[in-house]
Design an enzyme around this catalytic site. Sequence first.
Site, PDB file in Angstrom:
ATOM      1  N   GLU A 194    -113.188 -74.049  37.646  1.00 34.87           N
ATOM      2  CA  GLU A 194    -112.141 -74.608  38.509  1.00 34.87           C
ATOM      3  C   GLU A 194    -112.707 -75.745  39.351  1.00 34.87           C
ATOM      4  O   GLU A 194    -112.052 -76.778  39.550  1.00 34.87           O
ATOM      5  CB  GLU A 194    -111.579 -73.507  39.407  1.00 34.87           C
ATOM      6  CG  GLU A 194    -110.841 -72.421  38.651  1.00 34.87           C
ATOM      7  CD  GLU A 194    -110.565 -71.187  39.488  1.00 34.87           C
ATOM      8  OE1 GLU A 194    -109.603 -70.459  39.158  1.00 34.87           O
ATOM      9  OE2 GLU A 194    -111.305 -70.932  40.457  1.00 34.87           O
TER      10      GLU A 194
ATOM     11  N   ASP B 157    -102.108 -66.273  33.022  1.00 33.91           N
ATOM     12  CA  ASP B 157    -101.734 -65.160  32.152  1.00 33.91           C
ATOM     13  C   ASP B 157    -100.663 -64.333  32.851  1.00 33.91           C
ATOM     14  O   ASP B 157    -100.504 -64.406  34.074  1.00 33.91           O
ATOM     15  CB  ASP B 157    -102.952 -64.287  31.829  1.00 33.91           C
ATOM     16  CG  ASP B 157    -103.619 -63.730  33.076  1.00 33.91           C
ATOM     17  OD1 ASP B 157    -103.666 -62.499  33.207  1.00 33.91           O
ATOM     18  OD2 ASP B 157    -104.102 -64.500  33.921  1.00 33.91           O
TER      19      ASP B 157
END
Length: 213
Positions: free
Chosen positions: A12, A179
């Site tokens: 990230e 997800d």
Amino acid sequence: MKIGIIVAMEKELRQLQQLFGNESVRVEKCGIGKVNAALGAQRMINEYRPDVIINSGCAGGNGVEVMDIVVGSEVTYHDVYCGRAIDDSTVYGQVQGLPARYVADPTLLAKARELPTDGRRIHSGLIVTGDWFVDSRQKMRDIVTLFPEAKAVDMESCAIAQTCYLSHVPFISFRVVSDVPLQDTDASQYHNFWDTVADSSFSMTKAFVESIW
């Protein structure tokens, strides 16, 4: 304005560092989990003294789709329970003596809600945080039984929010859905997210930062 952005993971960090070259924006990695998140937030506050802190990264979603954006209008813990033996007003997710939920800075939240979607959906709502990577449907069911309105689950947002609350620094969490555990098996969507679609996943964070400068 000085803006601090906190992420949990190296991948990230790499994504966001490519988007920001301005010294008015500092992007730092705190590490995974609540303790790392709180320490990272306090370090950023002490050393950089930002006007606002943004927590960015990915999260599991509930009632949303992969690549949607969830902006935390409020955040709480899904794995904290202080009981009612001393104070019967304390609720699930609340650290006794502190807010039951940490509410996002209203100005930052309004800016997030005004962002152009570019074909992607932005949701504002509850983000729940805990020291558990949710990789099973049953664990997600357990969480949403307690917090049915939760839009996303992560491992850092509420710890950063609590630190910012105690230090009086405006805060918001801005998460990309990697997800949807209730639709997934063994986090296959999460792994596919990093393998196939993560390259463009943090462009909305950049748009958000540009909107508050």
